[in-house]
Design a protein around this motif. Sequence first.
Motif, mmCIF file in Angstrom:
data_model
loop_
_atom_site.group_PDB
_atom_site.id
_atom_site.type_symbol
_atom_site.label_atom_id
_atom_site.label_comp_id
_atom_site.label_asym_id
_atom_site.label_seq_id
_atom_site.Cartn_x
_atom_site.Cartn_y
_atom_site.Cartn_z
ATOM 1 N N PHE A 150 0.053 3.791 1.643
ATOM 2 C CA PHE A 150 0.032 4.176 3.062
ATOM 3 C C PHE A 150 1.269 3.630 3.783
ATOM 4 O O PHE A 150 1.994 4.365 4.456
ATOM 5 C CB PHE A 150 -1.244 3.652 3.725
ATOM 6 C CG PHE A 150 -1.331 3.961 5.189
ATOM 7 C CD1 PHE A 150 -1.810 5.193 5.620
ATOM 8 C CD2 PHE A 150 -0.936 3.037 6.138
ATOM 9 C CE1 PHE A 150 -1.892 5.490 6.977
ATOM 10 C CE2 PHE A 150 -1.008 3.323 7.493
ATOM 11 C CZ PHE A 150 -1.488 4.562 7.914
ATOM 12 N N ASP A 151 1.530 2.322 3.623
ATOM 13 C CA ASP A 151 2.685 1.699 4.291
ATOM 14 C C ASP A 151 4.003 2.271 3.778
ATOM 15 O O ASP A 151 4.953 2.445 4.540
ATOM 16 C CB ASP A 151 2.659 0.182 4.100
ATOM 17 C CG ASP A 151 1.507 -0.470 4.837
ATOM 18 O OD1 ASP A 151 1.065 0.087 5.867
ATOM 19 O OD2 ASP A 151 1.049 -1.537 4.390
ATOM 20 N N GLU A 177 0.825 -1.215 0.000
ATOM 21 C CA GLU A 177 0.000 0.000 0.000
ATOM 22 C C GLU A 177 0.856 1.259 0.000
ATOM 23 O O GLU A 177 1.923 1.301 0.617
ATOM 24 C CB GLU A 177 -0.870 0.032 1.255
ATOM 25 C CG GLU A 177 -1.819 -1.127 1.392
ATOM 26 C CD GLU A 177 -2.518 -1.164 2.744
ATOM 27 O OE1 GLU A 177 -2.210 -0.326 3.626
ATOM 28 O OE2 GLU A 177 -3.376 -2.048 2.909
ATOM 29 N N GLU A 237 -4.596 3.411 1.599
ATOM 30 C CA GLU A 237 -4.583 1.959 1.767
ATOM 31 C C GLU A 237 -5.112 1.235 0.530
ATOM 32 O O GLU A 237 -4.859 0.047 0.348
ATOM 33 C CB GLU A 237 -5.424 1.541 2.986
ATOM 34 C CG GLU A 237 -4.833 1.960 4.315
ATOM 35 C CD GLU A 237 -5.288 3.334 4.789
ATOM 36 O OE1 GLU A 237 -5.596 4.209 3.935
ATOM 37 O OE2 GLU A 237 -5.320 3.556 6.004
ATOM 38 N N ASN A 238 -5.852 1.921 -0.328
ATOM 39 C CA ASN A 238 -6.404 1.319 -1.543
ATOM 40 C C ASN A 238 -5.615 1.694 -2.793
ATOM 41 O O ASN A 238 -6.070 1.478 -3.907
ATOM 42 C CB ASN A 238 -7.876 1.690 -1.707
ATOM 43 C CG ASN A 238 -8.733 1.021 -0.652
ATOM 44 O OD1 ASN A 238 -8.359 0.003 -0.093
ATOM 45 N ND2 ASN A 238 -9.879 1.600 -0.375
#
Length: 185
Positions: A101-102, A99, A144-145
């Motif tokens: 995000f990560d 992701e 996250e997507n």
Amino acid sequence: MDNRADTAKSLLGNHRLGKTLGLGSFGKVKIAEHVHTRYKVATIILNRRKMKSPDMEEKVRREIKICRLFVHPHVIRLYEVVETPTDIYVVMKYVNHGELFDYIIEMGRLQEDTGRHFSQQKQIILRVEYCHRNMVVHRDLKLENLLLDSRGNVKLADFGLSNITRDGHFLRMIYGSPNYAAPGF
């Protein structure tokens, strides 16, 4: 054994399920590798018992229908859906760098050139525009997507809250993740 169970057995017979990549409300996402080609895919295993109402299964079917519309290099590709009496297996493209995000958490503050890579090349905007041209609204666009491939390109994923719309008609329900909602919602 019915035909669907045979197909699931064949699918699993040709793929070796690996580690769990993530857990969701209805099941889990596992990496799977084709026995002969070693090509990796993401396999979402949805347990029918966890879908407590016909409404839930209908949402899954809508997501599958929407994913079948897309043939774009930067939108996660649906390869196959196999249904058994107990589970639904959704086989999709595997994106190996996780992701966005990560990535941002791991990197901390992004360097200017990295931020430019995502924004100036319109990585995210072009993916969303493709969905809109196909009359699909994502409704859960968040870090996250957005998945990253091995070249650092963004792939749009998770169409679980998406829906098909028509010009001039507005969807009335508010969806998405509360942490990403605009103030006042």
